[in-house]
Design a protein around this motif. Structure first.
Motif, PDB file in Angstrom:
ATOM      1  N   TYR A  22      38.525  31.227  43.384  1.00  0.00           N
ATOM      2  CA  TYR A  22      39.444  31.899  44.114  1.00  0.00           C
ATOM      3  C   TYR A  22      39.622  33.387  43.443  1.00  0.00           C
ATOM      4  N   SER A  23      39.767  34.406  44.300  1.00  0.00           N
ATOM      5  CA  SER A  23      40.213  35.651  43.817  1.00  0.00           C
ATOM      6  C   SER A  23      41.059  36.435  44.873  1.00  0.00           C
ATOM      7  N   LYS A  24      42.090  37.287  44.515  1.00  0.00           N
ATOM      8  CA  LYS A  24      42.850  38.062  45.180  1.00  0.00           C
ATOM      9  C   LYS A  24      42.578  39.449  45.133  1.00  0.00           C
ATOM     10  N   GLY A  25      42.682  40.156  46.306  1.00  0.00           N
ATOM     11  CA  GLY A  25      42.341  41.638  46.451  1.00  0.00           C
ATOM     12  C   GLY A  25      43.612  42.585  46.102  1.00  0.00           C
ATOM     13  N   THR A  26      43.537  43.548  45.317  1.00  0.00           N
ATOM     14  CA  THR A  26      44.491  44.169  45.050  1.00  0.00           C
ATOM     15  C   THR A  26      44.028  45.685  45.679  1.00  0.00           C
ATOM     16  N   THR A  27      44.926  46.766  45.679  1.00  0.00           N
ATOM     17  CA  THR A  27      44.590  47.918  46.205  1.00  0.00           C
ATOM     18  C   THR A  27      43.429  48.746  45.577  1.00  0.00           C
ATOM     19  N   THR A  28      42.932  48.127  44.239  1.00  0.00           N
ATOM     20  CA  THR A  28      41.898  48.704  43.721  1.00  0.00           C
ATOM     21  C   THR A  28      40.665  47.779  43.435  1.00  0.00           C
ATOM     22  N   ALA A  29      40.956  46.535  43.370  1.00  0.00           N
ATOM     23  CA  ALA A  29      39.752  45.559  43.051  1.00  0.00           C
ATOM     24  C   ALA A  29      40.330  43.970  43.279  1.00  0.00           C
ATOM     25  N   PHE A  30      39.360  43.202  43.243  1.00  0.00           N
ATOM     26  CA  PHE A  30      39.714  41.954  43.217  1.00  0.00           C
ATOM     27  C   PHE A  30      39.763  41.307  41.670  1.00  0.00           C
TER      28      PHE A  30
END
Length: 275
Positions: free
Chosen positions: A70-78
């Protein structure tokens, strides 16, 4: 090696795409040909949350074993990948993701046995800022020794609904029979009840269901409906809505004269039905 290139549309520049990123280069594809293992990708799922952040799960086989990450995306990266399945020595496949209104994330997936002849559905959840829970067994291995292709959604009241395929072998027809099972869970992963199957025609095979809940409380299901048990070659896409008591009459969406086999289109179709 299968590469997934994901890019998002910049809000301030609606005509330009951001540079593509290779997020997970080692998507595993476990599963025997009989269970659709060679044709039934993709082995990932993605859902947005209320803040329009992207949450991803995928089946990864880079470490010599197959796990759901699992990974969550942010405004700059995952974010760095987190292990959801936590089940070494087995093959984890076909993850499905749902994001609740309170920010809790649910993931359902299939664990296949080492000989690829048995499979069970598991569920795990993650509270905001917390860790993934221990996997909860969803399907009954005694009643349904082969359970595959889960799909999970969360209703407005917080109920978790999982649809999946139970698979039996018809010795008369010498073919696999795919049936839809639907279970309702409370937020902690304990089963509350079961729902009837939207597929009522036992002469056909209901294959790879996708379940979704709309904002008004309705539950929707779309699936491939096989032609005289010819699975996994889907014949058309079928749709039904649960009104709280029964499923509506099954509607055929696609042209039955055409072979239908595209999971991404099926997922997008489900999303479009809700808005």
């Amino acid at each position: 090696m299968l590469l997934l290139l994901l890019s998002h549309l910049l809000p301030a520049q609606s005509v330009n795409w951001s540079p593509a990123e290779v997020l997970f280069p080692n998507i595993a594809q476990p599963g025997s040909a009989d269970l659709g293992g060679e044709t039934s990708g993709p082995y990932f799922d993605a859902k947005p949350d209320a803040g329009n952040r992207i949450h991803l799960v995928w089946s990864d086989g880079a470490a010599g074993e197959t796990e759901i990450l699992y990974s969550k995306g942010t405004t700059t990266a995952f974010s760095s990948p987190e292990n959801v399945s936590q089940m070494p020595q087995t093959a984890s496949a076909w993850p499905s993701l749902a994001v609740a209104a309170d920010g809790r994330i649910y993931c359902a997936w299939t664990e296949l046995s080492e000989d690829m002849e048995g499979a069970s559905i598991f569920l795990s959840f993650k509270n905001p800022g917390g860790n993934w829970s221990s996997p909860v067994l969803v399907s009954d291995p005694d009643a349904d020794p082969i359970s595959i292709y889960p799909s999970v959604c969360v209703t407005g009241t917080g109920a978790v609904i999982i649809a999946y395929n139970s698979v039996t072998f018809d010795e008369v027809a010498i073919d696999y029979l795919f049936e839809i099972q639907i279970l309702v869970f409370n937020p902690s992963g304990s089963v509350i009840d079961g729902l009837p199957s939207p597929e009522t025609d036992s002469s056909s095979s209901a294959f790879r269901p996708i379940i979704a809940a709309d904002k008004s409380g309705g539950i929707h299901c779309v699936w491939y409906d096989g032609d005289n048990g010819m699975v996994p070659s889907g014949r058309y896409v079928a749709y039904s809505r649960f009104n709280g008591q029964t499923w509506t009459q099954t509607n055929s969406i696609s042209d039955a004269s055409e072979q239908v086999w595209d999971d991404l289109s099926l997922q997008c179709l489900t999303n479009c039905l809700l808005y």
